[in-house]
Design a protein around this motif. Structure first.
Motif, PDB file in Angstrom:
ATOM      1  N   THR A 249      -2.841  19.006   9.155  1.00  0.00           N
ATOM      2  CA  THR A 249      -1.743  19.550   9.961  1.00  0.00           C
ATOM      3  C   THR A 249      -1.223  20.814   9.295  1.00  0.00           C
ATOM      4  O   THR A 249      -0.924  20.812   8.099  1.00  0.00           O
TER       5      THR A 249
ATOM      6  N   ASP B  22       2.120  26.434   9.959  1.00  0.00           N
ATOM      7  CA  ASP B  22       2.185  27.580  10.876  1.00  0.00           C
ATOM      8  C   ASP B  22       0.853  27.690  11.612  1.00  0.00           C
ATOM      9  O   ASP B  22      -0.219  27.446  11.037  1.00  0.00           O
ATOM     10  N   PRO B  23       0.869  28.062  12.878  1.00  0.00           N
ATOM     11  CA  PRO B  23      -0.386  28.182  13.636  1.00  0.00           C
ATOM     12  C   PRO B  23      -1.292  29.254  13.022  1.00  0.00           C
ATOM     13  O   PRO B  23      -0.837  30.263  12.471  1.00  0.00           O
TER      14      PRO B  23
ATOM     15  N   HIS C  91      -6.801  21.699  17.453  1.00  0.00           N
ATOM     16  CA  HIS C  91      -5.705  21.395  18.375  1.00  0.00           C
ATOM     17  C   HIS C  91      -4.749  22.594  18.423  1.00  0.00           C
ATOM     18  O   HIS C  91      -4.188  22.993  17.392  1.00  0.00           O
ATOM     19  N   ARG C  92      -4.561  23.134  19.616  1.00  0.00           N
ATOM     20  CA  ARG C  92      -3.766  24.340  19.793  1.00  0.00           C
ATOM     21  C   ARG C  92      -2.305  23.985  20.035  1.00  0.00           C
ATOM     22  O   ARG C  92      -1.953  22.845  20.346  1.00  0.00           O
ATOM     23  N   THR C  93      -1.474  24.993  19.912  1.00  0.00           N
ATOM     24  CA  THR C  93      -0.040  24.792  20.112  1.00  0.00           C
ATOM     25  C   THR C  93       0.313  24.492  21.568  1.00  0.00           C
ATOM     26  O   THR C  93       1.374  23.932  21.840  1.00  0.00           O
ATOM     27  N   ASP C  94      -0.555  24.871  22.507  1.00  0.00           N
ATOM     28  CA  ASP C  94      -0.298  24.579  23.924  1.00  0.00           C
ATOM     29  C   ASP C  94      -0.892  23.233  24.336  1.00  0.00           C
ATOM     30  O   ASP C  94      -1.126  22.993  25.520  1.00  0.00           O
ATOM     31  N   HIS C  95      -1.192  22.381  23.345  1.00  0.00           N
ATOM     32  CA  HIS C  95      -1.725  21.039  23.541  1.00  0.00           C
ATOM     33  C   HIS C  95      -3.164  21.035  24.040  1.00  0.00           C
ATOM     34  O   HIS C  95      -3.674  19.974  24.432  1.00  0.00           O
TER      35      HIS C  95
ATOM     36  N   PHE D  61      -2.868  30.596  21.574  1.00  0.00           N
ATOM     37  CA  PHE D  61      -1.637  31.029  20.914  1.00  0.00           C
ATOM     38  C   PHE D  61      -1.535  30.498  19.482  1.00  0.00           C
ATOM     39  O   PHE D  61      -0.503  30.660  18.843  1.00  0.00           O
ATOM     40  N   GLY D  62      -2.576  29.869  19.001  1.00  0.00           N
ATOM     41  CA  GLY D  62      -2.578  29.387  17.625  1.00  0.00           C
ATOM     42  C   GLY D  62      -3.045  27.940  17.530  1.00  0.00           C
ATOM     43  O   GLY D  62      -2.950  27.166  18.490  1.00  0.00           O
ATOM     44  N   ILE D  63      -3.546  27.588  16.364  1.00  0.00           N
ATOM     45  CA  ILE D  63      -4.052  26.239  16.085  1.00  0.00           C
ATOM     46  C   ILE D  63      -3.137  25.621  15.038  1.00  0.00           C
ATOM     47  O   ILE D  63      -2.911  26.213  13.975  1.00  0.00           O
ATOM     48  N   ASP D  64      -2.614  24.429  15.353  1.00  0.00           N
ATOM     49  CA  ASP D  64      -1.705  23.791  14.405  1.00  0.00           C
ATOM     50  C   ASP D  64      -2.272  22.524  13.776  1.00  0.00           C
ATOM     51  O   ASP D  64      -1.605  21.878  12.965  1.00  0.00           O
TER      52      ASP D  64
END
Length: 565
Positions: free
Chosen positions: A303, A306-307, A344-348, A382-385
């Motif tokens: 985990t 930051d993305p 897994h991206r920030t937009d699910h 928009f990023g991977i968290d």
């Protein structure tokens, strides 16, 4: 002051053991209907091959209403129902489906095991109150199975054998033997004398049930195991068919008829297995429920605070995930064959890539470049968290033979030359085009030109060790199915022939090499009989591989089968 009362509270008695048996009488047919809903409402039979006969293993409810039954020959079933739809049985698919049902049954108790090919056994001790009691729990089971499109029969009792019997035989009458040689009158007198003799000579008096269970009742109250089993057929004790038939011929058709008989005489005549089954059903012999061990699952995740979105950042995450994953696999003596990376991206959303290895490995430097080749397929958005690595397929690894100091250098060099370098190449190619697209040839033991080698998947086969077997004559580089050549139907090599719409002039030829078909096999392409092969050169410079078929089941003639380099 009076002394404090230090007396301990009485220990709570252990919970009464309660076992639930689930039987899916139409498991095979229900599984097929779930896959193809168009078959719902149609008479369906699942066909299994036993020896040289095809018999029915499972039926839909519509087929049962037609009078069909499991174990019936398929030809008889078609004669009784002309609209019968049949499907071949898939034992492995049914086993996987039953394993899925076992995981579903884990919602009722953690102690769940498979029982036979179409049943489950659940130890409900201390769990029924979570669902409001035993009857509400069984209603939940019934509703779940109805929602899944499954037919289920249930039995609940103090013992595993009694629950099995109730699930399959509750409400059924004991059938008479088909040959009609039962001895009812003698058996009744024998049972009366045997029951009296059992307790008048020092044994405990048998507990005779006052009221047997109503037809269809599948819950045996605690402590009432014998009362629930007494009216059931002898087959409910899980006996062999021959033993059940012998007992029925003696007039012992119900469990209650058998319990009153002398144990020594039963064991002497029918073996100790009969007495042991009785003890298991009545609770005298233990029969625990051993749940299946869950399959090993190998996965790690990271985990991120930051993305991230750069390939370098994902590689850094992989460098942190791979070593602990490989260490866990090494501890279990297993290695990775297929690996999955999830981002897994920030937009699910979830982006995933998979790699396959030519040889099972737990070496992070060997696996990392294969993941790096496919990182460009991941859309970071928009990023991977979160990053997650999962070993989808693993294989056991075995210890290699140890070598001494003098042979260590040679062993390492051979391993690098023969396996590691080739495996790295196959892995990199497989990451681009897929492992299934990479094949290799292995020599085969056959004198037929097209059968001298076999194509095998490179990732799941080992290279041929040793020299390639030399053929008795020259073989072309390109080999194709025989193509007709227009030439005189004589064994003599023609000076002019026509092939693929062109006329060719013979320059030179060498041969013939006679090859006979494999007489023990009926190959359609070799029904033209014995062949005489020639290596010919035509005026265009092409070197062709022609042969003359002397004729067998088909007519003779000339054919072209390959081309030399």
């Amino acid at each position: 002051m009076p002394p404090a009362d230090t007396q301990k509270a009485p220990a709570k008695p252990p919970a009464k053991r309660r076992i639930l048996s689930l039987w899916f009488p139409r498991l095979g047919a229900d599984r097929v209907v779930r896959q193809d809903p168009q078959l719902a409402g149609e008479p369906l039979a699942i066909v299994d091959t036993i020896g040289n006969a095809q018999v029915i293993s499972s039926l839909s409810i519509e087929a049962q209403h037609k009078g069909l039954y499991p174990g019936q020959p398929v030809r008889d079933a078609h004669a009784m129902c002309d609209r019968l739809i049949t499907r071949a049985r898939a034992p492995l698919a049914e086993a996987r489906f039953l394993a899925v049902l076992r995981r579903w049954a884990g919602k009722f108790s953690p102690w769940v095991a498979e029982e036979g090919q179409a049943g489950l056994v659940v130890d409900l001790t201390g769990c029924a109150h979570l669902f409001g009691g035993e009857a509400p729990l069984m209603q939940v089971v019934q509703q779940d199975c109805h929602d899944m499109g499954l037919a289920v029969q249930m039995g609940l009792a103090d013992t595993r054998g009694a629950a099995w019997a109730l699930a399959r035989y509750a409400g059924k009458d004991a059938a008479l033997p088909r040959n009609g040689d039962a001895i009812d009158q003698e058996a009744r007198a024998t049972r009366s004398r045997a029951g009296k003799r059992h307790w008048t000579r020092g044994g405990a008096a048998p507990e005779m049930p006052v009221d047997g269970p109503a037809p269809g009742l599948r819950i045996a109250p605690p402590g009432r195991t014998y009362a629930a089993l007494a009216p059931l057929p002898i087959a409910a004790l899980r006996l062999e068919a021959d033993t059940t038939a012998q007992l029925a011929r003696l007039g012992l058709r119900q469990v209650g008829d058998l319990v009153g008989q002398p144990r020594a005489a039963l064991a002497r005549r029918f073996g100790r297995g009969l007495v042991y089954r009785m003890d298991q059903a009545l609770g005298s012999a233990p029969e625990p429920v051993s749940p299946a061990k869950p399959a090993d699952h190998f996965a790690t995740r990271l985990t991120l605070p930051d993305p991230i979105g750069l390939a370098e950042d994902m590689l850094a995450g992989i460098d942190r995930l791979l070593p602990p994953l490989c260490a866990r696999l090494d501890a279990k003596s297993r290695a990775i064959r297929r690996l999955r990376l999830e981002a897994h991206r920030t937009d699910h959303g979830v982006e995933a890539i998979e790699i396959a290895l030519a040889r099972p490995s737990t070496d992070p430097p060997h696996i990392r470049p294969l993941l790096e080749l496919k990182l460009d397929q991941i859309d970071a958005g928009f990023g991977i968290d979160m990053l997650r690595l999962e070993a989808l397929q693993t294989e056991p690894v075995y210890q290699t033979r140890a070598v001494g100091h003098l042979d260590a250098g040679k062993a390492v060099a051979d391993r690098l030359a023969k396996t590691t370098l080739l495996d790295d190449l196959l892995g990199r190619l497989g990451a681009r085009v897929g492992m299934e697209a990479i094949t290799r040839l292995h020599p085969a033991s056959s004198h037929i030109p097209e059968k001298t080698s076999k194509v095998m998947a490179a990732a799941w086969s080992k290279p041929h060790d040793g020299a390639w077997p030399a053929p008795p004559g020259p073989r072309p580089v390109l080999l194709w199915p025989p193509e007709i050549v227009q030439a005189p139907e004589t064994p003599a090599l023609p000076a002019t022939f026509r092939w693929r719409g062109r006329t060719h002039q013979l320059v030179r030829g060498s041969g013939p090499e006679r090859i006979a078909p494999e007489w023990w096999l009926d190959a359609p392409e070799w029904r033209t009989g014995t062949r005489d092969y020639w290596r010919v050169t035509v005026e265009s410079g092409e070197e062709l591989w022609l042969y003359f078929a002397h004729g067998g089941a088909l007519s003779a003639g000339w054919f072209c089968q390959g081309m030399f380099a």
